[in-house]
Design a protein around this motif. Structure first.
Motif, mmCIF file in Angstrom:
data_model
loop_
_atom_site.group_PDB
_atom_site.id
_atom_site.type_symbol
_atom_site.label_atom_id
_atom_site.label_comp_id
_atom_site.label_asym_id
_atom_site.label_seq_id
_atom_site.Cartn_x
_atom_site.Cartn_y
_atom_site.Cartn_z
ATOM 1 N N LEU A 1 0.819 -1.208 0.000
ATOM 2 C CA LEU A 1 0.000 0.000 0.000
ATOM 3 C C LEU A 1 0.859 1.266 0.000
ATOM 4 N N GLN A 2 2.053 1.172 0.577
ATOM 5 C CA GLN A 2 2.980 2.310 0.579
ATOM 6 C C GLN A 2 3.849 2.352 -0.685
ATOM 7 N N ARG A 3 3.616 1.419 -1.622
ATOM 8 C CA ARG A 3 4.369 1.318 -2.872
ATOM 9 C C ARG A 3 5.861 1.089 -2.625
ATOM 10 N N ASN A 4 6.131 0.212 -1.663
ATOM 11 C CA ASN A 4 7.508 -0.142 -1.341
ATOM 12 C C ASN A 4 7.918 -1.483 -1.943
ATOM 13 N N VAL A 5 7.085 -2.061 -2.814
ATOM 14 C CA VAL A 5 7.343 -3.408 -3.340
ATOM 15 C C VAL A 5 7.664 -3.336 -4.828
ATOM 16 N N ASP A 6 8.756 -3.983 -5.214
ATOM 17 C CA ASP A 6 9.119 -4.157 -6.625
ATOM 18 C C ASP A 6 8.527 -5.504 -7.053
ATOM 19 N N TRP A 7 7.412 -5.474 -7.785
ATOM 20 C CA TRP A 7 6.689 -6.716 -8.068
ATOM 21 C C TRP A 7 7.439 -7.679 -8.983
ATOM 22 N N PRO A 8 8.154 -7.231 -10.010
ATOM 23 C CA PRO A 8 8.957 -8.183 -10.789
ATOM 24 C C PRO A 8 10.007 -8.888 -9.933
ATOM 25 N N LEU A 9 10.664 -8.143 -9.044
ATOM 26 C CA LEU A 9 11.649 -8.755 -8.156
ATOM 27 C C LEU A 9 10.969 -9.688 -7.162
ATOM 28 N N PHE A 10 9.794 -9.310 -6.689
ATOM 29 C CA PHE A 10 9.008 -10.171 -5.804
ATOM 30 C C PHE A 10 8.774 -11.534 -6.463
ATOM 31 N N GLY A 11 8.384 -11.516 -7.749
ATOM 32 C CA GLY A 11 8.151 -12.766 -8.463
ATOM 33 C C GLY A 11 9.398 -13.608 -8.588
ATOM 34 N N ALA B 1 23.049 -4.481 -0.411
ATOM 35 C CA ALA B 1 24.472 -4.540 -0.752
ATOM 36 C C ALA B 1 24.683 -4.505 -2.264
ATOM 37 N N GLN B 2 23.717 -5.017 -3.029
ATOM 38 C CA GLN B 2 23.816 -4.976 -4.489
ATOM 39 C C GLN B 2 23.469 -3.605 -5.056
ATOM 40 N N GLY B 3 22.908 -2.720 -4.249
ATOM 41 C CA GLY B 3 22.625 -1.368 -4.703
ATOM 42 C C GLY B 3 21.165 -1.021 -4.837
ATOM 43 N N MET B 4 20.268 -1.868 -4.325
ATOM 44 C CA MET B 4 18.847 -1.568 -4.453
ATOM 45 C C MET B 4 18.438 -0.475 -3.470
ATOM 46 N N THR B 5 17.462 0.344 -3.859
ATOM 47 C CA THR B 5 16.926 1.372 -2.977
ATOM 48 C C THR B 5 16.445 0.723 -1.681
ATOM 49 N N PRO B 6 16.900 1.208 -0.515
ATOM 50 C CA PRO B 6 16.586 0.526 0.748
ATOM 51 C C PRO B 6 15.107 0.262 0.980
ATOM 52 N N ARG B 7 14.231 1.243 0.766
ATOM 53 C CA ARG B 7 12.814 1.012 1.068
ATOM 54 C C ARG B 7 12.215 -0.050 0.156
ATOM 55 N N MET B 8 12.687 -0.135 -1.103
ATOM 56 C CA MET B 8 12.180 -1.156 -2.011
ATOM 57 C C MET B 8 12.708 -2.534 -1.630
ATOM 58 N N ALA B 9 13.956 -2.593 -1.177
ATOM 59 C CA ALA B 9 14.524 -3.860 -0.722
ATOM 60 C C ALA B 9 13.759 -4.383 0.490
ATOM 61 N N ILE B 10 13.482 -3.495 1.441
ATOM 62 C CA ILE B 10 12.768 -3.888 2.654
ATOM 63 C C ILE B 10 11.333 -4.305 2.339
ATOM 64 N N GLY B 11 10.632 -3.510 1.533
ATOM 65 C CA GLY B 11 9.241 -3.812 1.202
ATOM 66 C C GLY B 11 9.095 -5.102 0.419
ATOM 67 N N THR B 12 9.974 -5.322 -0.560
ATOM 68 C CA THR B 12 9.899 -6.536 -1.379
ATOM 69 C C THR B 12 10.218 -7.774 -0.549
ATOM 70 N N ALA B 13 11.232 -7.678 0.310
ATOM 71 C CA ALA B 13 11.573 -8.809 1.178
ATOM 72 C C ALA B 13 10.424 -9.140 2.117
ATOM 73 N N ASN B 14 9.770 -8.123 2.683
ATOM 74 C CA ASN B 14 8.634 -8.357 3.578
ATOM 75 C C ASN B 14 7.461 -9.002 2.858
#
Length: 267
Positions: free
Chosen positions: A77-87, A171-184
């Motif tokens: 809902l906060q748009r913190n998820v990268d859906w292609p990476l999620f998949g 560590a690979q360079g992803m935007t922190p909020r997107m890394a956290i949201g996608t992992a969650n």
């Protein structure tokens, strides 16, 4: 236990639930905000509240699947998820979780834990160093499938999805909020898979006071953590994540050296 037939709010034992609600809120606030830490913080707080380490671990495992779902939804809902990476993460993570359940019931995983803790500590130190020196910019992540597979394996064999996935993506360079949201978001599916795989052996009982309180606090905290993640600067978020990684890893290593130390029973 809480009687499911009791519907009146004034009959719910709020005084007994309150400490566990606070514990769940604090643990999930950190986990949702930084992408890691629910397991170790929830375990630690439950032990401090008087639960035996084994019971604390069982409660945490049961609740984490639900709180990770709430956290993943809040990040979406906060748009913190990268859906292609999620998949790219979720299917290998599920497979890794199933493999971890099978291995855990067959052989000891003790030899793997020190190496993983040392690796995560190194990643944490790198993030602390890199935060103020190099701004984050999105690029296509590499080795996402193997990362999901190994992180799912770790999650089943004692926990570690959040630290492994979030730390590596950053560590690979992803935007922190997107890394956290996608992992969650991906963690929910991995946690449910692991819980389902274990359920035949462990059984499923009604929620105890501790589990109910932990769940309430965790669900309330999930949107708060996602909101904070979106608004903290990338550099500060990276430094905080690195610090949490180092603290969790060092705590786990200490517990291995001076066992038993139940405060850090689970990564």
């Amino acid at each position: 236990m809480i009687d499911a037939s009791v519907l009146s709010l004034d009959m719910i034992p709020w005084s007994d639930l309150a400490p566990f609600i606070v514990a769940g809120f604090l643990a999930q606030l950190v986990d949702s905000g930084l992408g890691m830490g629910f397991g170790v913080l929830a375990n630690s707080l439950l032990v401090l509240l008087g639960l035996p380490p084994g019971a604390a671990s069982a409660v945490t495992h049961r609740v984490e699947g639900f709180t990770s779902g709430a956290s993943g939804l809040a990040h979406a809902l906060q748009r913190n998820v990268d859906w292609p990476l999620f998949g790219r993460l979720v299917l290998p993570g599920i497979l890794g979780g199933l493999l971890g359940v099978w291995v855990l019931t067959s052989v000891s995983m003790a030899i793997l834990r020190p190496a993983v803790l040392a690796y995560l500590a190194a990643v944490g130190l790198y993030l602390i160093w890199r935060g103020p020196r190099r701004p984050q910019s999105y690029r296509r992540m590499k080795l996402v499938g193997p990362l999901g597979l190994f992180a799912g394996f770790l999650d089943a064999s004692g926990g570690g999805w959040g630290p492994m996935v979030t730390g590596n993506l950053m560590a690979q360079g992803m935007t922190p909020r997107m890394a956290i949201g996608t992992a969650n978001a991906a963690e929910f599916f991995v946690s449910v898979t692991v819980l389902t795989a274990f359920i035949g052996r462990l059984g499923f009982h009604s929620f105890t006071i501790a589990a109910s309180g932990l769940l309430i606090g965790g669900i309330v905290a999930a949107p708060c953590g996602a909101f904070v993640t979106r608004r903290i600067s990338p550099r500060r978020l990276m430094e905080l994540t690195g610090a949490i990684l180092v603290a969790l890893s060092l705590g786990g290593l200490v517990s291995l050296m001076f066992s038993p130390i139940p405060l850090f029973a689970r990564l």
